[in-house]
Design an enzyme around this catalytic site. Structure first.
Site: not given
Length: 470
Positions: A170, A207, A245, A279, A377
């Protein structure tokens, strides 16, 4: 402008038309560049069943057969390279040079690396009187992100194929186009029906259905830490493995004997790669306090030289961020930091184009280590410069984070830099700008995730172990 209208799912080797579609927009022009099918929960179930059925035969293949298929996929991807680059520029907004090197060429190299590993690195081993067998884990649910859609697909699907697993894929809703092209290439290369299946759609529906499906044996997810927690929770309830991840706030540590110019400019470039939507980006630059002012000036001057603009222009170094929503989130984070007393050394949040989600590369100084801009982040072209008072303090600053995905050390002394790198709580560390190695394990500590991708370790993530005593 080329458009890619794809309104199908791939189940059991057959492209199947679907009525519900999603639209794909170019982040640089905000124009429509393609479409994708929106799969249903029933599609996910059919895809998983197809993968399980195909896995009976594929899981029994030998390493040479798997390597041959990966080589064929590699050759087809090379033949399709121009189209893959164009689609990546269109859906991600990555400058064409970045799309070539960091997205497409790296993905193709990763497929080649899995073929080589399949031939050269046996999965079985011997310990004393035990033969350790690594067998395919089964069906891999591969959920990929929008920032590096092709690279992440190659990392997940390439490892799955090398391990003898099948997959249900996906892609992110914002960037499904390169995934369609990748699947085209696999089919052209002779991929057996059902070994890889494609079910595009929203993470909240498609998902979730993949993660929750009892027929999925391992979930490989790349995305945000909050969503990663949800994936881990569901996987834990079913006692299935999850390779995650997730986010990062990586530190580039400059020691007092480093070449400051090289260290700072290299760190700025790494922080701004893919418009900061990486990332593993080094978004915290930690420099000696005695050279802090100089480092800020170098960072700001270099950031100001970076060319922001049309991603199809080969002179462009930063394209847009992925969406208006993402741009607004970055702007809010920067402006909030400025209100709390941060100093704007370069860039800023001003609008620089009538169309497109563009931002200037931004450097912030005079920020407390505990400030949200130094801890959270941002996922945009924003670098924070922080001072340190020696190696111990630099290590403490680097580790003062909930994340641990990547990092860097800059020093003229190899042993000193290795010592510092060895104490950083993170999955990867580059010394003096060393090249990325697609054979080395990639993944994070702490809230940056679980498990590893790439290389032999990435293949082993998709295997189960049987110890046979002789």
């Amino acid at each position: 402008m080329t458009t890619w209208m794809r309104e199908t799912v791939l189940i059991d080797g057959i492209w199947q038309q679907r009525k519900q579609i999603s639209t794909v927009y170019d982040p640089a022009t905000e124009e429509v560049v393609g479409s994708a099918a929106v799969a249903t929960v029933d599609d996910v179930d059919a895809a998983v069943r197809a993968a399980r059925a195909a896995g009976i035969e594929w899981g029994r293949t030998d390493a040479t057969t798997r390597a041959d298929l990966l080589d064929a996929i590699h050759a087809q991807l090379l033949a399709d390279r121009a189209q893959l680059v164009a689609a990546t520029v269109a859906e991600v907004g990555a400058p064409v040079t970045v799309a070539e090197e960091a997205h497409v060429d790296l993905a193709i190299e990763i497929i080649a690396s899995f073929a080589r590993i399949s031939r050269e690195e046996p999965l079985h081993s011997v310990i004393g009187n035990s033969t350790i067998l690594r067998r395919p884990a089964g069906v891999i649910g591969a959920i990929t992100p929008w920032n590096y859609p092709l690279y992440q697909l190659a990392a997940k699907v390439g490892a799955a194929l090398a391990a003898g697993c099948t997959a249900v894929v996906k892609p992110a809703e914002l960037t499904p186009l390169s995934t369609y092209l990748f699947c085209d290439a696999m089919l052209a290369a002779g991929l057996p029906a059902g070994v890889v299946n494609l079910v595009p759609g929203p993470g909240s529906l498609v998902g979730s259905a993949i993660v929750e499906h009892p027929g999925v044996d391992v979930v490989s997810f790349t995305g945000s830490t909050p969503v990663g927690r949800q994936v881990a929770r569901v996987a834990g309830e079913q006692l299935k493995r999850a390779c995650l991840e997730l986010g990062g706030k990586s530190a580039s540590v400059v020691l007092d004997d480093a070449d400051l110019e090289a260290a700072v400019t290299g760190s700025v470039d790494a922080a701004m790669l893919n418009s900061g939507q990486t990332c593993s980006a080094w978004t915290r630059l930690i420099v000696p306090r005695s050279r802090y002012a100089e480092a800020v000036d170098i960072a700001a001057s270099h950031a100001d030289t970076l060319i922001v603009g049309d991603p199809r222009d080969r002179a462009t170094q930063l394209g847009p961020v992925i969406s208006g929503r993402q741009r607004a989130s970055i702007v809010e984070a920067v402006e909030d930091a400025l209100h709390r007393g941060a100093r704007l050394a370069a860039g800023g949040t001003a609008t620089i184009a009538e169309r497109g989600h563009f931002l200037r590369p931004t450097v912030l100084a005079d920020v407390d280590r505990g400030d949200p801009i130094a801890r959270e982040e941002i996922f945009g072209p924003v670098l924070v410069v922080l001072p340190h008072d020696g190696d111990e303090d630099a290590i403490a600053a680097a580790n003062d984070s909930e994340y641990g995905l990547a990092g860097a050390v800059w020093s003229a002394d190899r042993e000193r830099s290795l010592a510092v790198a060895g104490r950083m709580d993170t999955g990867q560390v580059d010394i003096n700008g060393a090249a990325f190695n697609p054979l080395a394990p990639f993944g994070g500590w702490k809230k940056s995730g679980l498990g590893r991708e790439l290389g032999l370790v990435g293949i082993e993530e998709f295997t189960e172990i049987t110890s046979v005593q002789l």
